[in-house]
Design a protein around this motif. Structure first.
Motif, PDB file in Angstrom:
ATOM      1  N   ILE A   1      -4.865  -2.840   2.862  1.00 37.96           N
ATOM      2  CA  ILE A   1      -4.616  -2.684   4.305  1.00 37.96           C
ATOM      3  C   ILE A   1      -5.266  -3.868   5.006  1.00 37.96           C
TER       4      ILE A   1
ATOM      5  N   ALA B   1      -4.080   2.452  -1.323  1.00 37.07           N
ATOM      6  CA  ALA B   1      -4.465   1.297  -0.497  1.00 37.07           C
ATOM      7  C   ALA B   1      -5.587   0.480  -1.132  1.00 37.07           C
TER       8      ALA B   1
ATOM      9  N   PRO C   1       0.834  -1.200   0.000  1.00 36.82           N
ATOM     10  CA  PRO C   1       0.000   0.000   0.000  1.00 36.82           C
ATOM     11  C   PRO C   1       0.876   1.261   0.000  1.00 36.82           C
TER      12      PRO C   1
ATOM     13  N   SER D   1      -9.133  -4.273   0.056  1.00 36.20           N
ATOM     14  CA  SER D   1      -8.168  -3.242   0.442  1.00 36.20           C
ATOM     15  C   SER D   1      -6.807  -3.893   0.644  1.00 36.20           C
TER      16      SER D   1
ATOM     17  N   LEU E   1       0.342   5.303   5.606  1.00 30.98           N
ATOM     18  CA  LEU E   1      -0.063   3.934   5.248  1.00 30.98           C
ATOM     19  C   LEU E   1       0.542   2.899   6.194  1.00 30.98           C
TER      20      LEU E   1
END
Ligand SMILES: Cc1cc2nc3c(=O)[nH]c(=O)nc-3n(C[C@H](O)[C@H](O)[C@H](O)COP(=O)(O)O)c2cc1C
Length: 216
Positions: free
Chosen positions: A124, A109, A62, A122, A78
């Motif tokens: 993340i 992301a 990301p 995502s 991030l």
């Protein structure tokens, strides 16, 4: 616990900055490692649509690859555990710097992959708490003049990509130290003074508590 607090107002010592600094204090009172950033001190653009972040080889990274002042700031965001963005409302929306920052943060992301449940995947993979702080001239009663729907869309993306996103609204801010030199019959200087004395300290307290909550 790493917390990043970003002031997306061009004014470095005004309402939004004061609220952001209270978030910093609240988070530090919990022992969090907090960094405070004035976005308008940096030279950057919104997403340049280079798509480097969306390449398959970067699926686990990301990161925003566009090289300008924002690159290092985004890297820190991030990797952080919590991100707080304070922005004045300009014509019913967030400031252009807040918008440019969020385009870059979110797209770095985000992916164009949909999972089995129909949700966008995502990059993340942990919970990152986010919060938006909005400051504005209008009173709470007049707040329908501001674009809550538009603000909710951005918060929806923050929630999908990072996790829980809370908001704090600071209404009826005092914009000028003295109102008399300015073209104005919309805002009563005495009422603004009263709001600064009575309402704003409550908003500062709420910002401090937000800082504590987000760093738990
Ligand atoms: C270009 C511009 C547009 C604005 N538009 C709005 C608006 O649509 N609604 C509102 O409530 N306040 C509006 N304001 C007022 C600011 O949102 C408000 O004064 C805010 O608290 C300023 O934040 P600061 O003190 O951190 O600079 C505007 C201010 C500027 C400079």
């Amino acid at each position: 616990m790493k917390v990043i607090v970003l002031n997306a107002s061009p004014r470095k010592r005004a309402n939004t900055a004061e609220l952001c600094k209270c978030v910093v204090e609240g988070a530090r009172s919990n022992g969090a490692d907090v960094e405070y950033i004035n976005l308008y001190s940096y030279d950057f653009k919104g997403c340049m649509s280079c798509f480097a972040c969306h390449l398959k080889k970067n699926k686990d990274n990301p990161l925003c690859y566009w090289r300008d002042d924002l690159k290092e700031i985004l890297k820190k965001c991030l990797e952080a555990d919590a991100i707080v963005i304070g922005t004045p409302i300009y014509y019913g929306s967030i400031t252009s710097y807040a918008q440019a920052f969020l385009e870059r943060l979110l797209f770095a992301a985000d992916t164009y992959i949909i999972d089995d449940e129909g949700n966008r995947v995502s990059k993340i993979k942990r919970e990152v708490k986010t919060a938006m702080i909005y400051t504005m001239n209008v009173t709470e009663e007049m707040s329908h003049f501001n674009g809550e729907d538009q603000l909710a869309i951005m918060r929806g993306y923050l929630t999908n990509i990072f996790g829980e996103c809370e908001s704090l609204y600071a209404y009826d801010t005092k914009q000028f130290k003295h109102y008399s030199p300015y073209l104005n019959n919309m805002f009563d200087p005495q009422l603004k003074e009263k709001s600064k004395e009575i309402r704003f300290p409550k908003d500062l307290k709420r910002a401090y508590e937000l800082g504590q909550r987000i760093s738990e």
